[in-house]
Design a protein around this motif. Structure first.
Motif, short mmCIF file in Angstrom:
data_model
loop_
_atom_site.label_atom_id
_atom_site.label_comp_id
_atom_site.label_asym_id
_atom_site.label_seq_id
_atom_site.Cartn_x
_atom_site.Cartn_y
_atom_site.Cartn_z
N ALA A 415 0.81 -1.22 0.00
CA ALA A 415 0.00 0.00 0.00
C ALA A 415 0.85 1.27 0.00
N ILE A 416 2.01 1.23 0.66
CA ILE A 416 2.78 2.45 0.85
C ILE A 416 3.46 2.91 -0.43
N VAL A 417 3.97 1.98 -1.25
CA VAL A 417 4.71 2.38 -2.45
C VAL A 417 3.86 3.24 -3.39
N PRO A 418 2.64 2.81 -3.79
CA PRO A 418 1.84 3.70 -4.65
C PRO A 418 1.44 4.99 -3.95
N THR A 419 1.22 4.93 -2.64
CA THR A 419 0.84 6.13 -1.90
C THR A 419 1.98 7.14 -1.88
N PHE A 420 3.19 6.67 -1.66
CA PHE A 420 4.35 7.57 -1.64
C PHE A 420 4.54 8.22 -3.01
N CYS A 421 4.41 7.43 -4.07
CA CYS A 421 4.56 7.99 -5.43
C CYS A 421 3.51 9.06 -5.69
N LEU A 422 2.28 8.78 -5.26
CA LEU A 422 1.20 9.75 -5.44
C LEU A 422 1.50 11.05 -4.70
N ALA A 423 1.94 10.93 -3.44
CA ALA A 423 2.23 12.12 -2.64
C ALA A 423 3.44 12.88 -3.17
#
Length: 586
Positions: A415-423
């Motif tokens: 979950a964190i990898v796509p969230t970090f990229c988005l942010a």
């Protein structure tokens, strides 16, 4: 060994259907199998301890017992208070004022009904929803189901992590960027998740503290803004939306999609296993079902009140307010970033960040920071429970044998990898539309939680005497159909608003066809679980739909919960144990 399998059966549910014949087992009290012997011994959340339930001499309601059962329902209710829900609340108030509060109330009641079924499954069988899917579905559909739930968890987690990052952005006065807030969320989530090493009750109390923080902070905003109480009550109990346009309708659908989270049913069915219940005693199961329902009702009532606080604050303050109005009110607070509101006369398009700026400009800087603290508590608590949901689903669907830290790391990374990229690559102004897309994605996954829940709890071979009654089954099914239809409308509207090209639209249509076919598969499986054995005359049903446990349901019922036999002798060490079944090939 999985119940309903022979010693040579790998328990995957992929073997051809075989005839099931009962085998009587009488064991000494020290060798009775329990649910902890069915899967990996390295389980999440309650691996080292279970809460003991106090004995009560009276037959009436016991508050001591209620306290012992209190915990799982409040952890479950956090999904009703995540940043995605909070943003949906404030947008509802901004777009339709108080007129959609009845939708929020209805969605919460529906959520309570579904959570009740989910909890009953875990209480009666000793298996949570993902573990039951592992035994009831064949390998390919089971893996598809797991992927769909993981997508729902990722979508929810992205909302929660971004919400937490926005709260940190507000609290630091823009000093910590969104991607920095995401990194902080990763670290502190890992830290808090290991609180259960200090005891299950301490972990549950910590979640209770975070809910209290939300109640205090959002309650403060409510009492400072002083919305019209009469209008709040009218919006709550009058199921009508006078003069509502299409944006209000979409917002109503968004409320339902944000409230009922598919992975939350998997979470709740697992959390209830944390209490020590003797499943050989029907009276203890009945007690557990009652107290868990009462606890869940109290927890969801608290979450509903907090959601109402948020809706009312922004219904009172932002309904039909223009961007220029808010910019002018911010002139008294030069330290607040008023540039987030364009200098025009269009109505405010609210989100979590703009909501905090509005509160700061209207009620003082302290109101903005208090709002940020509430969002931080909502994001942090829901991120943690989302991580637990991810671990439960992976354990159940895949029967993982990994060490706990590896499972935590893997579920967080997904979950964190796509969230970090988005942010990292997005501006804070771009995140509002992302919330709508994520709600649409999670709405699509809802059948993959509600249909299995209804199927298993309506199956007498699984639930025994605690099977759903006809009324329960009909109501749950109809409400699920309504919610799924509403969510489908929401998804279609969201896709239309994206103005996709023909190639992208073709891909969406193909995915939609596959999606509907899989839903049909689950519905047929559910119908047979409910007793519609006429479908079994079709060859493809036995070959592709039914798992080996269900292959001969009409001949030899397999029970996970209550089919027990007594010792055939007078041995004092003999004990009543569940009836297990051995499979003999015809």
């Amino acid at each position: 060994m999985a119940i309903g399998s022979s010693p040579n059966d790998n328990g995957t549910g992929d073997n051809p259907p075989e005839r099931v014949t009962p085998a009587v087992i009488v064991a000494s009290s020290g060798s009775i199998p329990s649910e902890s012997t069915l899967l990996t011994p390295a389980q999440t959340y309650f691996a080292d301890e279970k809460i003991q339930i106090p004995e009560s001499e009276s037959t009436g309601f016991s508050f001591r017992k209620l306290w012992a059962f209190t915990g799982p329902g409040f952890l479950m209710s956090i999904a009703y208070l995540d940043p995605g829900n909070i943003e949906s609340d404030l947008q509802s108030g901004t777009v339709a004022q108080y007129r959609l509060l009845w939708v929020l109330l209805s969605a919460t009641i529906l959520g309570l009904l579904m959570q009740r079924l989910s909890a009953r499954l875990g209480v009666v069988t000793g298996l949570h929803l993902a573990e039951m899917c592992y035994r009831q579905y064949r390998k390919i559909p089971r893996l598809v189901l797991w992927i769909m739930i993981e997508i729902a968890i990722i979508g929810s987690d992205m909302q929660e992590v971004i919400g937490t990052a926005i709260a940190i952005y507000l609290l630091s006065n823009k000093a910590i960027p969104l991607w920095g807030g995401v990194l902080i969320t990763i670290i502190d989530t890992f830290t808090f998740l290991f609180l259960d090493k200090y005891g299950l009750r301490k972990l549950e109390l910590f979640f209770g503290f975070l809910i209290t923080v939300m109640a205090v902070t959002f309650g403060y905003e409510f009492f400072v803004s002083k919305p019209d109480t009469l209008q709040v009550l009218q919006g709550m109990f009058l199921p009508w939306c006078e003069n509502c346009d299409s944006s209000a309708l979409l917002q109503a659908v968004g409320i339902v999609g944000a409230i009922i989270m598919p992975h939350n049913l998997y979470l709740h069915s697992a959390l209830v296993k944390s209490r020590d219940i003797d499943r050989r005693k029907p009276e203890q199961i009945r007690d557990a079902n009652l107290y868990y329902f009462v606890e869940a009702a109290i927890a969801l009532f608290v979450s509903f009140v907090i959601n109402v606080f948020v809706v009312a604050v922004f219904a009172h303050g932002l309904f039909h307010r223009t961007n220029q109005d808010i910019r002018s009110s911010c002139s008294h607070y030069p330290s607040i970033n008023a540039s987030i509101f364009p200098n025009n006369t269009e109505y405010v398009d609210a989100d979590l960040y703009k909501g905090g700026i509005f509160l700061g400009c209207t009620f003082g800087v302290a109101a903005m920071y208090i709002w940020a603290v509430g969002i931080l508590a909502a994001g942090q608590s829901s991120t943690m429970t989302g991580t637990y949901a991810g671990q439960f689903t992976m354990e159940g669907f895949l029967n993982l044998q990994w060490a706990r830290w590896k499972r935590v790391l893997f579920t967080r990374t997904i979950a964190i990898v796509p969230t970090f990229c988005l942010a990292f690559f997005s501006r804070i102004e771009d995140l509002t539309g992302m919330n709508d897309i994520l709600n649409a994605v999670m709405s699509l996954q809802l059948p993959f939680a509600t249909i299995p829940t209804i199927a298993f709890t309506s199956n007498p071979q699984i639930m025994g005497e605690f099977v759903n009654g006809m009324g329960n089954t009909v109501v749950a099914t109809l409400l699920s159909v309504v919610v799924i239809s509403i969510n489908t409308y929401f998804v279609v509207s969201t896709v239309n608003s994206l103005n996709l090209g023909w190639f992208a639209l073709l891909i969406v249509v193909l995915i939609g066809i596959l999606y509907l076919l899989f839903c049909v598969y689950l519905v047929i499986h559910m119908a047979i679980s409910m007793g519609n054995t006429s479908l079994m005359r079709f060859g493809f049903v036995g070959k592709y739909i039914l798992g080996p446990t269900e292959g001969q349901l009409t001949n030899d019922p397999v029970s996970y919960s209550r089919n027990s036999v007594l010792s055939l002798n007078n041995d004092d060490n003999a004990t009543v144990v569940p009836t297990y079944y051995s499979k003999n090939k015809e």
